[in-house]
Design an enzyme around this catalytic site. Structure first.
Site, PDB file in Angstrom:
ATOM      1  N   CYS A   1     -28.767  -2.223 -32.953  1.00  0.00           N
ATOM      2  CA  CYS A   1     -28.796  -1.938 -31.514  1.00  0.00           C
ATOM      3  C   CYS A   1     -30.209  -2.195 -30.963  1.00  0.00           C
ATOM      4  O   CYS A   1     -31.179  -1.583 -31.442  1.00  0.00           O
ATOM      5  CB  CYS A   1     -28.395  -0.491 -31.267  1.00  0.00           C
ATOM      6  SG  CYS A   1     -26.898  -0.036 -32.165  1.00  0.00           S
TER       7      CYS A   1
ATOM      8  N   CYS B   1     -32.614   0.686 -29.879  1.00  0.00           N
ATOM      9  CA  CYS B   1     -32.730   1.906 -30.677  1.00  0.00           C
ATOM     10  C   CYS B   1     -33.872   1.882 -31.689  1.00  0.00           C
ATOM     11  O   CYS B   1     -33.930   1.015 -32.566  1.00  0.00           O
ATOM     12  CB  CYS B   1     -31.416   2.173 -31.406  1.00  0.00           C
ATOM     13  SG  CYS B   1     -31.455   3.780 -32.245  1.00  0.00           S
TER      14      CYS B   1
ATOM     15  N   CYS C   1     -26.197  19.345 -29.431  1.00  0.00           N
ATOM     16  CA  CYS C   1     -25.742  18.016 -29.838  1.00  0.00           C
ATOM     17  C   CYS C   1     -26.567  17.541 -31.030  1.00  0.00           C
ATOM     18  O   CYS C   1     -27.799  17.599 -30.986  1.00  0.00           O
ATOM     19  CB  CYS C   1     -25.928  17.013 -28.707  1.00  0.00           C
ATOM     20  SG  CYS C   1     -25.344  17.616 -27.122  1.00  0.00           S
TER      21      CYS C   1
ATOM     22  N   CYS D   1     -21.552  19.205 -30.192  1.00  0.00           N
ATOM     23  CA  CYS D   1     -21.256  17.771 -30.074  1.00  0.00           C
ATOM     24  C   CYS D   1     -22.003  17.062 -31.195  1.00  0.00           C
ATOM     25  O   CYS D   1     -23.121  17.448 -31.518  1.00  0.00           O
ATOM     26  CB  CYS D   1     -21.726  17.267 -28.704  1.00  0.00           C
ATOM     27  SG  CYS D   1     -21.387  15.514 -28.427  1.00  0.00           S
TER      28      CYS D   1
ATOM     29  N   CYS E   1     -17.247  12.243 -25.497  1.00  0.00           N
ATOM     30  CA  CYS E   1     -18.518  12.125 -24.773  1.00  0.00           C
ATOM     31  C   CYS E   1     -18.898  10.667 -24.869  1.00  0.00           C
ATOM     32  O   CYS E   1     -19.247  10.180 -25.951  1.00  0.00           O
ATOM     33  CB  CYS E   1     -19.585  13.013 -25.409  1.00  0.00           C
ATOM     34  SG  CYS E   1     -21.210  12.771 -24.659  1.00  0.00           S
TER      35      CYS E   1
HETATM   36  N1  SAM Z   1     -25.518   6.141 -34.451  1.00  0.00           N
HETATM   37  C1  SAM Z   1     -24.756   6.748 -33.461  1.00  0.00           C
HETATM   38  C2  SAM Z   1     -24.110   5.773 -32.509  1.00  0.00           C
HETATM   39  O1  SAM Z   1     -24.523   4.646 -32.395  1.00  0.00           O
HETATM   40  O2  SAM Z   1     -23.153   6.161 -31.843  1.00  0.00           O
HETATM   41  C3  SAM Z   1     -25.462   7.807 -32.692  1.00  0.00           C
HETATM   42  C4  SAM Z   1     -26.878   7.836 -32.320  1.00  0.00           C
HETATM   43  S1  SAM Z   1     -27.365   6.854 -30.929  1.00  0.00           S
HETATM   44  C5  SAM Z   1     -29.105   7.116 -30.997  1.00  0.00           C
HETATM   45  C6  SAM Z   1     -26.741   7.644 -29.449  1.00  0.00           C
HETATM   46  C7  SAM Z   1     -26.957   6.923 -28.155  1.00  0.00           C
HETATM   47  O3  SAM Z   1     -28.294   7.084 -27.714  1.00  0.00           O
HETATM   48  C8  SAM Z   1     -26.768   5.425 -28.119  1.00  0.00           C
HETATM   49  O4  SAM Z   1     -25.434   5.061 -28.041  1.00  0.00           O
HETATM   50  C9  SAM Z   1     -27.500   5.036 -26.871  1.00  0.00           C
HETATM   51  O5  SAM Z   1     -26.625   5.049 -25.754  1.00  0.00           O
HETATM   52  C10 SAM Z   1     -28.550   6.126 -26.722  1.00  0.00           C
HETATM   53  N2  SAM Z   1     -29.900   5.573 -26.936  1.00  0.00           N
HETATM   54  C11 SAM Z   1     -30.449   5.234 -28.121  1.00  0.00           C
HETATM   55  N3  SAM Z   1     -31.698   4.741 -27.955  1.00  0.00           N
HETATM   56  C12 SAM Z   1     -31.942   4.762 -26.617  1.00  0.00           C
HETATM   57  C13 SAM Z   1     -33.053   4.374 -25.815  1.00  0.00           C
HETATM   58  N4  SAM Z   1     -34.153   3.838 -26.350  1.00  0.00           N
HETATM   59  N5  SAM Z   1     -32.969   4.560 -24.481  1.00  0.00           N
HETATM   60  C14 SAM Z   1     -31.848   5.093 -23.934  1.00  0.00           C
HETATM   61  N6  SAM Z   1     -30.777   5.462 -24.661  1.00  0.00           N
HETATM   62  C15 SAM Z   1     -30.808   5.299 -25.975  1.00  0.00           C
HETATM   63 FE1  SF4 Z   2     -27.378   1.903 -33.188  1.00  0.00          FE
HETATM   64 FE2  SF4 Z   2     -29.368   3.627 -33.284  1.00  0.00          FE
HETATM   65 FE3  SF4 Z   2     -26.826   4.547 -33.413  1.00  0.00          FE
HETATM   66 FE4  SF4 Z   2     -27.901   3.192 -35.458  1.00  0.00          FE
HETATM   67  S1  SF4 Z   2     -28.607   5.176 -34.663  1.00  0.00           S
HETATM   68  S2  SF4 Z   2     -25.891   2.849 -34.533  1.00  0.00           S
HETATM   69  S3  SF4 Z   2     -29.224   1.692 -34.445  1.00  0.00           S
HETATM   70  S4  SF4 Z   2     -27.797   3.518 -31.692  1.00  0.00           S
END
Ligand code: SAM
Ligand code: SF4
Ligand code: DTB
Length: 330
Positions: free
Chosen positions: A64, A67, A105, A137, A197
């Site tokens: 992603c 991320c 969460c 959550c 969610c």
């Molecule tokens: N790995 C899991 C997934 O992908 O569903 C959960 C963790 S992920 C960090 C949760 C959400 O945080 C992501 O789907 C994204 O929408 C949001 N997110 C992550 N990094 C971000 C960033 N730099 N700025 C804004 N939202 C972010």
């Molecule tokens: Fe993507 Fe970050 Fe969630 Fe991994 S933790 S699936 S890199 S949003």
């Protein structure tokens, strides 16, 4: 008070063009329309505080682009943390409750849930958080029906799994999984009777049409997702989107207003990206329909608004003039 999803106002057949037109309507008209719907469906004074904790940080095999926890982005400075202990997590949850949070969460940087010791401890965490009287959550990546069933049995309130953007822009942001993979997990969540969610991110270079397409997909779920986090990208150095400019706060307001209009009964969460908004912009987001924030110094890996500032914001939202405020100050 809150209308049910079967309400005739709650549509599942929005077209992208209709949503784009709403997004592009004059700002004051858009906010007024969103606010009217907000008042119709919700108690406007009810702004929920949710607390976030990363229970397993970094080293995620997905790519992603936004991320910091992806193992693909080698330039990111991030301390990887293996699975936290259940006791520690529950201590944090108790602290969050004492500070006024209603929902706790927990996020794990996994591509998908694997059965075994770590998932067993997530189950214990969910049970413990519920025993504290908090909503629980989790966001753990992809999930199958049996795993969703175990989470439900442990008392999980909601599962967070975001669509992030519209289907056409998705592969510009992530290539290690597809939009359909996301939809399959959401189906498992719903199938188990867990609240959904599900939201996304603005400010990743997507078009207004992509934003509208994401909202259209969210509104096509029947019932609508109970919880819809709208994040503004937090650009993190070392990620592919680390150099992006922050979104104009008024575009954030627009996105929230449109989410409120097409998802009238959902809790719309003013999520990541709040720390660069001033108090007035945050209040405008709430006028436009946001009715939750993440409360606590830290999101998952990045900084959130400080608790002192949020306490002052809530005091300003709640305060009625006191007699002393009505008297001249010297
Ligand atoms: N790995 C899991 C997934 O992908 O569903 C959960 C963790 S992920 C960090 C949760 C959400 O945080 C992501 O789907 C994204 O929408 C949001 N997110 C992550 N990094 C971000 C960033 N730099 N700025 C804004 N939202 C972010
Ligand atoms: Fe993507 Fe970050 Fe969630 Fe991994 S933790 S699936 S890199 S949003
Ligand atoms: C969501 O939509 N936003 C939260 C929560 N769901 C898990 C996460 C925001 C993460 C922001 C980047 C970080 O702190 O790592």
């Amino acid at each position: 008070m809150t209308h049910q999803a079967a309400d005739p106002f709650t549509r599942h057949d929005w077209t992208i063009d209709e949503i784009v037109a709403i997004y592009q309507s004059p700002l004051l008209e858009l906010i007024a329309r969103a606010n009217a719907i907000h008042r119709e469906f919700h108690d406007v004074n009810d702004v929920q505080k949710a607390s976030l904790l990363s229970i397993k940080t970094g080293g995620c095999p997905e790519n992603c682009g936004y991320c910091p926890q992806s193992a693909h982005h080698k330039e990111v400075h991030l301390d990887r943390i293996h699975m936290m202990k259940t006791d520690e997590v529950l201590q944090m949850a108790a602290k969050a409750k004492a500070a006024g949070a209603d929902r706790f969460c927990m996020g794990a940087a996994w591509r998908s849930v694997r059965d075994g010791r770590e998932f067993d401890s997530v189950i214990d965490m969910v049970r413990g958080v519920r025993e504290l009287g908090l909503e629980a959550c989790v966001t753990l990546g992809m999930l199958n029906a049996a795993q969703a069933g175990r989470l439900k049995e442990a008392g999980l309130t909601a599962y967070n799994h975001n669509l992030d953007t519209g289907p056409d822009y998705y592969d510009k942001i992530v290539t290690t999984r597809t939009y359909d993979d996301r939809l399959d997990t959401l189906k498992a969540v719903r199938g188990a009777g867990i609240e959904m969610c599900c939201g996304g991110i603005v400010g990743m270079g997507e078009s207004v049409t992509d934003r509208a397409a994401m909202l259209q997909t969210l509104a096509s779920f029947n019932p609508h997702p109970e919880s819809v986090p709208i994040n503004a990208l937090v650009p993190v150095e070392g990620t592919p989107l680390g150099e992006r400019e922050r979104i104009d706060p008024l575009d954030f307001v627009r996105m929230i207003a449109v989410a409120r209009i097409v998802l009238p009964a959902s809790r719309v969460r003013l999520s990541a990206g709040r720390s660069v908004l001033n108090r007035e912009a945050q209040v405008l987001c709430m006028v436009a329909g946001a009715n939750s924030i993440f409360y606590g110094e830290q999101l998952l890996t990045t900084a959130n608004v400080g608790e002192t500032d949020d306490d002052a914001l809530f005091a300003a939202l709640a305060a009625k003039p006191q007699l002393k405020d009505l008297l001249p100050t010297d």
